[in-house]
Each structure stands twice: as C-alpha cells, then as structure tokens.
Design a protein around this motif. Sequence first.
Motif, PDB file in Angstrom:
ATOM      1  N   ILE A 122       0.861  -1.179   0.000  1.00  0.00           N
ATOM      2  CA  ILE A 122       0.000   0.000   0.000  1.00  0.00           C
ATOM      3  C   ILE A 122       0.898   1.229   0.000  1.00  0.00           C
ATOM      4  N   SER A 123       0.567   2.230  -0.838  1.00  0.00           N
ATOM      5  CA  SER A 123       1.383   3.439  -0.897  1.00  0.00           C
ATOM      6  C   SER A 123       0.947   4.500   0.109  1.00  0.00           C
ATOM      7  N   HIS A 124      -0.355   4.640   0.335  1.00  0.00           N
ATOM      8  CA  HIS A 124      -0.860   5.608   1.309  1.00  0.00           C
ATOM      9  C   HIS A 124      -2.347   5.362   1.503  1.00  0.00           C
ATOM     10  N   ASP A 125      -2.978   6.155   2.372  1.00  0.00           N
ATOM     11  CA  ASP A 125      -4.320   5.782   2.823  1.00  0.00           C
ATOM     12  C   ASP A 125      -5.471   6.487   2.118  1.00  0.00           C
ATOM     13  N   HIS A 126      -5.241   7.171   1.015  1.00  0.00           N
ATOM     14  CA  HIS A 126      -6.351   7.811   0.309  1.00  0.00           C
ATOM     15  C   HIS A 126      -7.279   6.765  -0.301  1.00  0.00           C
ATOM     16  N   TYR A 127      -8.540   7.142  -0.498  1.00  0.00           N
ATOM     17  CA  TYR A 127      -9.567   6.176  -0.878  1.00  0.00           C
ATOM     18  C   TYR A 127      -9.324   5.523  -2.236  1.00  0.00           C
ATOM     19  N   PHE A 175      11.392  -5.623  -0.733  1.00  0.00           N
ATOM     20  CA  PHE A 175      10.430  -4.527  -0.844  1.00  0.00           C
ATOM     21  C   PHE A 175      10.942  -3.366   0.002  1.00  0.00           C
ATOM     22  N   THR A 176      11.174  -2.219  -0.613  1.00  0.00           N
ATOM     23  CA  THR A 176      11.669  -1.048   0.094  1.00  0.00           C
ATOM     24  C   THR A 176      10.689   0.108  -0.075  1.00  0.00           C
ATOM     25  N   LEU A 177      10.283   0.711   1.037  1.00  0.00           N
ATOM     26  CA  LEU A 177       9.432   1.892   0.992  1.00  0.00           C
ATOM     27  C   LEU A 177      10.324   3.113   0.783  1.00  0.00           C
ATOM     28  N   THR A 178      10.037   3.887  -0.247  1.00  0.00           N
ATOM     29  CA  THR A 178      10.845   5.061  -0.574  1.00  0.00           C
ATOM     30  C   THR A 178       9.967   6.318  -0.539  1.00  0.00           C
ATOM     31  N   PRO A 179      10.579   7.489  -0.381  1.00  0.00           N
ATOM     32  CA  PRO A 179       9.795   8.719  -0.190  1.00  0.00           C
ATOM     33  C   PRO A 179       8.999   9.134  -1.423  1.00  0.00           C
ATOM     34  N   THR A 180       7.932   9.853  -1.182  1.00  0.00           N
ATOM     35  CA  THR A 180       7.214  10.615  -2.198  1.00  0.00           C
ATOM     36  C   THR A 180       6.891  11.973  -1.598  1.00  0.00           C
ATOM     37  N   GLN A 181       6.403  12.870  -2.419  1.00  0.00           N
ATOM     38  CA  GLN A 181       5.965  14.187  -1.941  1.00  0.00           C
ATOM     39  C   GLN A 181       4.448  14.235  -2.045  1.00  0.00           C
ATOM     40  N   HIS A 182       3.795  13.962  -0.942  1.00  0.00           N
ATOM     41  CA  HIS A 182       2.340  13.839  -0.973  1.00  0.00           C
ATOM     42  C   HIS A 182       1.775  14.160   0.413  1.00  0.00           C
ATOM     43  N   PHE A 183       0.681  13.516   0.763  1.00  0.00           N
ATOM     44  CA  PHE A 183       0.050  13.712   2.067  1.00  0.00           C
ATOM     45  C   PHE A 183      -0.882  12.534   2.308  1.00  0.00           C
ATOM     46  N   SER A 184      -1.504  12.491   3.477  1.00  0.00           N
ATOM     47  CA  SER A 184      -2.396  11.380   3.792  1.00  0.00           C
ATOM     48  C   SER A 184      -3.623  11.899   4.526  1.00  0.00           C
ATOM     49  N   GLY A 185      -4.583  11.003   4.715  1.00  0.00           N
ATOM     50  CA  GLY A 185      -5.788  11.336   5.459  1.00  0.00           C
ATOM     51  C   GLY A 185      -7.036  10.778   4.808  1.00  0.00           C
ATOM     52  N   ARG A 186      -7.945  10.298   5.634  1.00  0.00           N
ATOM     53  CA  ARG A 186      -9.208   9.743   5.147  1.00  0.00           C
ATOM     54  C   ARG A 186     -10.414  10.534   5.654  1.00  0.00           C
ATOM     55  N   SER A 187     -10.167  11.620   6.389  1.00  0.00           N
ATOM     56  CA  SER A 187     -11.246  12.478   6.882  1.00  0.00           C
ATOM     57  C   SER A 187     -10.704  13.892   7.033  1.00  0.00           C
ATOM     58  N   LEU A 188     -11.523  14.776   7.508  1.00  0.00           N
ATOM     59  CA  LEU A 188     -11.110  16.168   7.697  1.00  0.00           C
ATOM     60  C   LEU A 188     -10.254  16.363   8.942  1.00  0.00           C
ATOM     61  N   THR A 189     -10.134  15.328   9.762  1.00  0.00           N
ATOM     62  CA  THR A 189      -9.449  15.496  11.052  1.00  0.00           C
ATOM     63  C   THR A 189      -8.171  14.666  11.198  1.00  0.00           C
ATOM     64  N   ASP A 190      -7.835  13.832  10.217  1.00  0.00           N
ATOM     65  CA  ASP A 190      -6.678  12.941  10.390  1.00  0.00           C
ATOM     66  C   ASP A 190      -5.567  13.214   9.387  1.00  0.00           C
ATOM     67  N   GLY A 209       3.079   5.119  -6.303  1.00  0.00           N
ATOM     68  CA  GLY A 209       2.025   5.697  -5.481  1.00  0.00           C
ATOM     69  C   GLY A 209       1.697   7.075  -6.029  1.00  0.00           C
ATOM     70  N   ASP A 210       1.414   8.037  -5.152  1.00  0.00           N
ATOM     71  CA  ASP A 210       1.132   9.411  -5.576  1.00  0.00           C
ATOM     72  C   ASP A 210       2.264  10.323  -5.155  1.00  0.00           C
ATOM     73  N   SER A 211       2.584  11.314  -6.000  1.00  0.00           N
ATOM     74  CA  SER A 211       3.658  12.233  -5.653  1.00  0.00           C
ATOM     75  C   SER A 211       3.662  13.442  -6.554  1.00  0.00           C
ATOM     76  N   GLY A 212       4.034  14.583  -5.978  1.00  0.00           N
ATOM     77  CA  GLY A 212       4.458  15.698  -6.788  1.00  0.00           C
ATOM     78  C   GLY A 212       5.890  15.454  -7.227  1.00  0.00           C
ATOM     79  N   TYR A 213       6.345  16.229  -8.205  1.00  0.00           N
ATOM     80  CA  TYR A 213       7.720  16.072  -8.655  1.00  0.00           C
ATOM     81  C   TYR A 213       8.667  16.656  -7.614  1.00  0.00           C
ATOM     82  N   PHE A 214       9.734  15.900  -7.272  1.00  0.00           N
ATOM     83  CA  PHE A 214      10.701  16.365  -6.278  1.00  0.00           C
ATOM     84  C   PHE A 214      12.038  15.673  -6.496  1.00  0.00           C
ATOM     85  N   ASP A 215      13.067  16.170  -5.776  1.00  0.00           N
ATOM     86  CA  ASP A 215      14.419  15.649  -5.951  1.00  0.00           C
ATOM     87  C   ASP A 215      14.557  14.196  -5.521  1.00  0.00           C
ATOM     88  N   GLY A 216      13.584  13.694  -4.777  1.00  0.00           N
ATOM     89  CA  GLY A 216      13.664  12.326  -4.287  1.00  0.00           C
ATOM     90  C   GLY A 216      13.738  11.278  -5.378  1.00  0.00           C
TER      91      GLY A 216
END
Length: 337
Positions: free
Chosen positions: A130-135, A189-204, A226-233
Amino acid sequence: MSSTMLSCSNTETQETRYPDKFVNSDPGFKQQGNLFEIIKAYIKVERKNPTPTFDLPVHTITAEQLIEEREDVMYRLGHSSVLMKLDGSLMMADPVFSDRASPVQFMGPKRFHPAPISIEDLPEIDVIVISHDHYDHLDKASVKKLTDKTGLFLVPLKVGQTLREWGVPEEKVVELNWWESKVVNGIDFTLTPTQHFSGRSLTDGNSTLWGSWVIRSREKNVYFSGDSGYFDGFKEIGEKFGPFDLTMIETGAYNTLWSNIHMFPEQSVQAHIDLQGKVMLPIHNSTFDLAMHDWQEPMAKALEISSERGVTMVSPEIGQRLAIGDTLPVVEWWNQK
C-alpha cells in the motif's frame, strides 16, 4: 538481499518513528489545495470528455492464468492498482476493486470499467503493498475481502493501525518507514519517499505515512510510485536503486491548484528519467474522474512527451499481460476513432 531492521534504533524513539503528523522531506514544502478555490474551479470548468463515451477494452484475467504463469509479469487492474508475479510470487499494489473511490458507495468517483478479475476469483496473494491511505489507493472493502487470501500486507508507518481495525491480523501487517525494507520469498520490498500527504477524513490529515515502493527480485527491478508531486527524491531513489526495468509512474489527476502533490505528464516522464527507468507505464488514470482534465489526456500527453524525450512508454490495456522489461507496441486504446 538483506532486510532493514524494523525495530527502533538507538537514535530513533517511538515518538520520532510514530509522530502525530508526518511531513515531506522538503523543509519548504507547503501543501496546496484551498478547498474553496478547488470547488469554484470545478463549478466553472468546461470539459469535453470527463468520462469515456465508449467501453474501454478490458482483458479478463483468470486464476489459472496467474497460477500457471512462469515469467515475471504485471497486469494493470485500473487506476493505480496493479498485479505482478515475480519469482513465482504473486503480489498486488494499491488494490481498489470497489465501484467508487469514496468513503461511501452511493456517491463519489465511479469506475469507468470493470476490474479484469474479481477478488473472489483471485488465487492466494503473497504480498500486498500500500502506498498511502487515500480512498483511491486504500479501499476498505477490498482489503477486508483480500485478508484471508493474502500472506502479508506491507504498508507505510501507522497505516497498519487502519488495517488492524478492519480485521487484518497483526501477524499479516508490516509497517515500514522511508528507506526500510522487508524481504519476502527472496524479494526485497523497500518503501521510498514521495511528496504527498495522507488522510481519510477532515481530522486525520498526515497522521499516517505515504510512499512509493522499490521491488527487487532475482532478475527484475520495478518501481511503483504511489502518488507524488515532482521532487528531488526521484533522483535519489534512482541513484540508490536504479536502473529499473519498469517504472509505474503516477500520471493523472493533476492541476495547478495542487501541482506539488500530483505530477503533470511532463513531470512524470522526467521522474522516470530521474529514476533511471528503462520502460515507463503511466498509472493513476483511466479509471476514476479525480481532476478537471479530460479522462484520456494523461495517457495522450504522456505518450507525446515520452516520444519527444526518447523514453520507452508502454500502454497495456486493462488486464493485458505485460512481461516486465518488454516493450509492447503502443496502442492508443484511449482514443476511439
């Protein structure tokens, strides 16, 4: 291949490993996306083709086909969901089988096409990443149905708590921080950085980590963005783990209002180059309407830009078999003449 230790090191405390809020690697990062501006833009925008006007080509996948497969292959299931077989192990990334990418199934972005195989018809799955928790990447209904037939879920930090709340047994969940690895059946399997965010509600918001995956078998090396903006990573990942036989790169759901968390097609192609990829597959498109561009624009622009820049792009139809590292002739299935 060796696995990074998953316990806290002498310099890493529980508080630093599991903070209340996670942040991107760029200290100057500021999250875009003013809700009022986005709603206003959606109201004003005029689109010719927000959704397909014809049935998209979908290749049915069978359990027998997957069990008997002897090569290293991948199948695109839709949006960012992919199915792969490497070294005889069956794995999935961000499986979303629900009709809508939404917290509820009576409203929200609806699928353009059926999945090429149902969860019920799938054989046993060795690993799900799983890359992140968006729906549109972490689907509760799919995870609950997949739990009994999946050996292990590899997830970013604190996403495991969500899975455990949904009934996934503790022993089937492994949480990783950026740059940490887990070896399963000889595959790293290696988890590597992305430039993104997480959350499944308005409070988390940003209470769980996000990331991309480097998956290295005996002979193949693949990258799932997964999801990411473009970045040096991307360059850093390419220098550490490249070259890649196949990069599956987010190419879709972009807009200037949130350009630092999702890439435009030209940035997706550049990310592939930074990663030292050999073959690029654009993902995160052609299944859900999640932005204000026409539905077919991401694939069309990715093909145009990759051709201009000498990048080898593949565009398998949904469910079509792709041997990892091979180049399929590009068929513009998103265009109906």
